[in-house]
Structures are given as structure tokens and as C-alpha cells.
Write a protein that holds these residues in place. Structure first.
Motif, mmCIF file in Angstrom:
data_model
loop_
_atom_site.group_PDB
_atom_site.id
_atom_site.type_symbol
_atom_site.label_atom_id
_atom_site.label_comp_id
_atom_site.label_asym_id
_atom_site.label_seq_id
_atom_site.Cartn_x
_atom_site.Cartn_y
_atom_site.Cartn_z
ATOM 1 N N GLY A 66 -17.909 -15.311 -10.133
ATOM 2 C CA GLY A 66 -19.566 -15.471 -10.471
ATOM 3 C C GLY A 66 -19.911 -16.289 -10.814
ATOM 4 O O GLY A 66 -20.978 -16.573 -11.630
ATOM 5 N N ASP A 67 -19.202 -17.875 -10.772
ATOM 6 C CA ASP A 67 -19.449 -18.948 -11.116
ATOM 7 C C ASP A 67 -20.181 -19.730 -9.977
ATOM 8 O O ASP A 67 -19.732 -20.180 -9.175
ATOM 9 N N TYR A 68 -21.727 -19.920 -10.090
ATOM 10 C CA TYR A 68 -22.468 -20.220 -8.726
ATOM 11 C C TYR A 68 -22.646 -21.598 -9.146
ATOM 12 O O TYR A 68 -23.480 -22.160 -8.289
ATOM 13 N N GLY A 69 -22.225 -22.000 -10.463
ATOM 14 C CA GLY A 69 -22.612 -23.496 -10.660
ATOM 15 C C GLY A 69 -21.722 -24.304 -10.328
ATOM 16 O O GLY A 69 -22.430 -25.460 -10.760
ATOM 17 N N ARG A 70 -20.719 -24.779 -9.543
ATOM 18 C CA ARG A 70 -19.751 -25.301 -10.088
ATOM 19 C C ARG A 70 -20.301 -26.511 -8.521
ATOM 20 O O ARG A 70 -20.309 -25.499 -7.228
ATOM 21 N N GLU A 71 -21.086 -27.216 -8.628
ATOM 22 C CA GLU A 71 -21.105 -28.215 -7.286
ATOM 23 C C GLU A 71 -19.830 -28.924 -6.194
ATOM 24 O O GLU A 71 -19.136 -29.214 -7.311
ATOM 25 N N ILE A 72 -19.685 -29.468 -5.256
ATOM 26 C CA ILE A 72 -18.573 -29.765 -5.046
ATOM 27 C C ILE A 72 -19.666 -31.563 -4.775
ATOM 28 O O ILE A 72 -20.083 -31.997 -3.893
ATOM 29 N N LEU A 93 -26.833 -19.563 -2.056
ATOM 30 C CA LEU A 93 -26.027 -17.872 -2.897
ATOM 31 C C LEU A 93 -26.997 -18.558 -3.894
ATOM 32 O O LEU A 93 -27.357 -17.566 -4.397
ATOM 33 N N VAL A 94 -25.951 -19.905 -4.370
ATOM 34 C CA VAL A 94 -27.124 -20.049 -5.364
ATOM 35 C C VAL A 94 -29.239 -18.894 -5.772
ATOM 36 O O VAL A 94 -29.190 -18.397 -6.476
ATOM 37 N N ARG A 95 -29.545 -19.609 -4.775
ATOM 38 C CA ARG A 95 -31.305 -19.091 -4.307
ATOM 39 C C ARG A 95 -31.140 -17.692 -4.049
ATOM 40 O O ARG A 95 -32.339 -17.009 -4.392
ATOM 41 N N GLU A 96 -30.778 -17.278 -3.915
ATOM 42 C CA GLU A 96 -30.603 -15.860 -3.344
ATOM 43 C C GLU A 96 -30.249 -15.078 -4.039
ATOM 44 O O GLU A 96 -31.199 -13.989 -4.651
ATOM 45 N N LYS A 97 -29.532 -15.617 -5.508
ATOM 46 C CA LYS A 97 -29.531 -14.540 -6.319
ATOM 47 C C LYS A 97 -29.739 -14.682 -7.261
ATOM 48 O O LYS A 97 -30.390 -13.817 -7.653
ATOM 49 N N ARG A 98 -30.843 -16.247 -7.083
ATOM 50 C CA ARG A 98 -31.956 -15.605 -8.479
ATOM 51 C C ARG A 98 -32.901 -15.190 -7.670
ATOM 52 O O ARG A 98 -34.287 -15.011 -9.162
ATOM 53 N N SER A 99 -33.173 -15.369 -6.818
ATOM 54 C CA SER A 99 -34.225 -14.602 -6.175
ATOM 55 C C SER A 99 -34.417 -13.239 -6.461
ATOM 56 O O SER A 99 -35.030 -12.432 -6.984
ATOM 57 N N ARG A 100 -32.991 -12.230 -6.043
ATOM 58 C CA ARG A 100 -32.335 -11.543 -6.930
ATOM 59 C C ARG A 100 -32.501 -10.849 -7.880
ATOM 60 O O ARG A 100 -33.441 -9.796 -7.873
ATOM 61 N N TRP A 101 -32.637 -11.734 -8.826
ATOM 62 C CA TRP A 101 -32.395 -11.531 -9.804
ATOM 63 C C TRP A 101 -34.096 -11.519 -10.771
ATOM 64 O O TRP A 101 -34.605 -10.661 -11.209
#
Length: 386
Positions: free
Chosen positions: A124-130, A152-160
């Protein structure tokens, strides 16, 4: 020495960005060179020890040295074997080591970065950059996965944000409908209590019925507003190629007509609008009409409208010469049902909330700011195709 360091840095960068096939070739070539150097060094040592033990040179005669070696001890046989055939085990060992270094340097770091990112996403942690910056195929894989993570981060933020927006709408709806329901409940209780006893005059009865009718109309208006909001939320962006000058001319004409109707002025400015771009013209016009209507509502003498094309963004700035936005309006002006004009029925907040929603659907944003010269500015941005 500076040029030498720069040359070394450039070669290092080229090596890091080389393809996996080239990198593997370089590692194997380096392993082969190391293997041959190791064999040559050990070959000289074998020759020296063989000469010490037998007084003969290994390089003189293959058959003779073989007979001498096998008539002696096992150590003599090993020296003879390593002298003539030691390059093969040396190459095998050094190339194996080079292959291991290739895996450690070029493959495992990228795989570990991807594996760690997948583990974090699974938790559930989407903040870990590669953070794998090499330009080879593994770097391309990491960059592709990083793009997927950011999506995924953008979609999750948009959904939130959609869920948060829906929560605010529901809260505002519940707040607005509570008052008419309370009034209706009070009138109903009053009539149920006093009408059967004959204590309500005809005038009082008509008064209560008028109040109930008014509250029913309020509930119907709130219901229509909710229907409008849900319809806008379900709206899909339908893009088409737009000619910039024609779109701006159409929008400018509409703004001038609205300004004439309100007996105010409207000045149009445009920058970089030439050429075609892919966008939903109807959606942009709807947002533009809302912004112009609100600006004219609070303007004293007139408004200024500016259109700007910047790369893949189409920007609209609508500025009025009124008192500007309050601190509360700057923060909550695009929330549903927010209004600084309590007599206006909430139209201010609803229009800007719908405009913000449509801008976000088009990949952009809506921001409210105050001009340093006075007045408020509504800035709408739309992501367009070029």
C-alpha cells in the motif's frame, strides 16, 4: 589532469549506458584478458619450479618434458599440465568471475529495485521511487515501471479526490436539505395537533401550506442540483481537433455578449494560440462560460480575458476589477455549495465546483488568485494534444 578525469567520467557514463549485450562482451573480454595474464604469470612460475626440480626447461620439448614430469612426483605432473594447459582453467575462473560481476553490477540492482517497489506497492506504499539511472535495458525496465508507479499514484490521488469531493457534496446536500425538512416536520406536527381540534383558522392553514410548498420547492431545487452534479461527474471527455484562433474567437464573442448584457466591458487578449490542438471544445466552453459569468457578477466595470497556449496546455485567465476573493473564498471557492453571497442560493460555489471538476477531467486544474492590481483571477488549465 582535468581532461583525463573528464575522459574517464565520459567513458564511465558510456559504459553505464551501454546495452546489456555490449556490457556482457566487455566483462567477458576483461575476464579473458585477466585469465590470460593469470596463466602467463603462473606459467612462468611453473617453468621456474620445473627447472629447479629437474634442471630441464618445459618449453624445450613437449614429449620430453612430459616423460620427465611423469617419471617424477605428482607435483611435477601438475607443473607440466599447468604449463601447457593452464590457460583453460584460468579463462574459466576469470570469465566466471566476470559473469558474476556483470550480474552484480548490471542485473541484480535493477531487479532488486523493481522487487522492492513491487513489495511497497503490495503493502500500500506508492511513494517508493525506483532510482535506477543506467541507460541500458534494465534501466529502461525500471523507468517503465516507475512510470507505471506514477500513473498508479495519479489514479489513486484522483480517486481519493473524487471520493473526497463526493463526501463534501453529500455533506453539503445533507446540510442544505436539513432546514426544509425541519420546517416541513414542524408544520406537519402543528397541523396534525391543531387541525383536528378546529383551532387553526383558514388564514393560518393557508400560511402553513404556503410555507410547506416553498420548502418542497427548495427540496426539488436541491435534488435538481444533485442530479446536475452527478451528470457532470459521469461526463466523458470527447476530444476533437480545434483550430486555436477560431476557438478563441468564438469564446471571445460569447464573453463580449455576456458583458454587454451585464452592461460591463470585456477585453480579450491572446498569446500563442495559432495552430491546431486536440481538446473537448464543448467542455472548455462550459468552463469558460461559468468563469465569465462569475467574474461579471463581481466586476465593477468590466473583465479581462486572456488565452494562452503553452506546449500541451491551453490556459484561460478571467480577471475582474472587483474587490477580489476573500481568504475563505481562495481556499473554499471551488467547493460545492460554497457562496459568499448568501442570497445567491449557492450558484457561485456550484459553478466553480463544476468548472474545477471539468478542468480535472480534461487533465488540468482550476485556481483562484487575487491580482496585485486588485480584483480576482480565475485560472483554468486544460491538457491538450498537439
Amino acid at each position: 589532469m582535468d581532461w583525463l578525469r573528464k575522459k574517464a567520467a565520459r567513458l564511465g557514463a558510456e559504459f553505464r549506458n551501454a546495452s546489456l549485450a555490449k556490457s556482457l562482451f566487455f566483462y567477458m573480454a576483461a575476464g579473458a584478458v585477466a585469465g590470460m595474464m593469470l596463466w602467463i604469470l603462473s606459467k612462468n612460475l611453473c617453468e621456474s619450479w620445473f627447472k629447479v626440480f629437474t634442471g630441464k626447461n618445459l618449453q624445450e620439448n613437449f614429449i620430453l618434458s612430459w616423460e620427465i614430469a611423469h617419471e617424477g612426483t605428482a607435483a611435477m605432473g601438475f607443473l607440466w599440465f599447468w604449463y601447457w594447459y593452464g590457460q583453460y582453467p584460468c579463462l574459466a575462473v576469470c570469465c566466471t568471475g566476470a559473469g558474476g560481476m556483470f550480474l552484480q553490477k548490471k542485473i541484480y540492482p535493477a531487479l532488486k529495485a523493481v522487487q522492492d517497489a513491487i513489495g511497497c506497492i503490495g503493502a500500500g506504499d506508492y511513494g517508493r521511487e525506483i532510482a535506477y539511472l543506467d541507460g541500458d535495458e534494465m534501466g529502461g525496465l525500471c523507468r517503465s515501471f516507475e512510470q507505471l508507479r506514477r500513473k498508479l499514484v495519479r489514479e489513486k490521488r484522483s480517486r481519493w479526490m473524487e471520493q473526497e469531493s463526493q463526501r463534501r457534496i453529500n455533506a453539503a446536500f445533507a446540510h442544505d436539505i436539513r432546514t426544509p425538512l425541519t420546517v416541513l416536520s414542524g408544520c406537519t406536527e402543528f397541523l396534525e395537533k391543531y387541525v383536528p381540534k378546529g383551532k387553526v383558522s383558514e388564514e393560518k392553514l393557508l400560511e402553513k401550506l404556503a410555507v410547506m410548498h416553498h420548502q418542497e420547492q427548495r427540496i426539488l431545487e436541491i435534488s435538481k442540483t444533485m442530479t446536475l452534479l452527478h451528470r457532470q461527474e459521469a461526463r466523458e471527455v470527447s476530444g476533437a481537433w480545434q483550430e486555436g484562433t477560431i476557438l478563441v474567437q468564438r469564446l471571445g464573442t460569447a464573453a463580449r455578449e455576456l458583458a454587454v448584457e451585464k452592461k460591463k466591458t470585456c477585453r480579450i487578449e491572446a498569446q500563442g494560440i495559432e495552430g491546431n490542438f486536440f481538446a473537448d471544445g464543448g467542455l472548455i466552453e462550459e468552463v469558460f462560460d461559468n468563469l465569465v459569468s462569475n467574474a461579471l457578477r463581481y466586476a465593477q466595470n468590466g473583465i479581462i480575458v486572456a488565452f494562452v497556449r503553452s506546449g500541451e496546455e491551453f490556459l484561460i485567465y478571467v480577471r475582474d476589477d472587483g474587490a477580489g476573493f476573500s481568504h475563505k473564498a481562495l481556499r473554499y471557492g471551488t467547493d460545492p455549495y460554497y457562496s459568499e453571497d448568501k442570497e445567491g442560493g449557492g450558484h457561485f460555489g456550484l459553478g466553480l465546483f463544476i468548472s474545477r471538476m471539468l478542468c480535472e477531467k480534461h487533465g488540468g486544474t482550476l485556481k483562484l488568485v487575487n491580482s496585485i492590481d486588485g480584483g480576482g483571477i480565475a485560472a483554468a488549465a486544460f491538457l491538450v494534444g498537439v
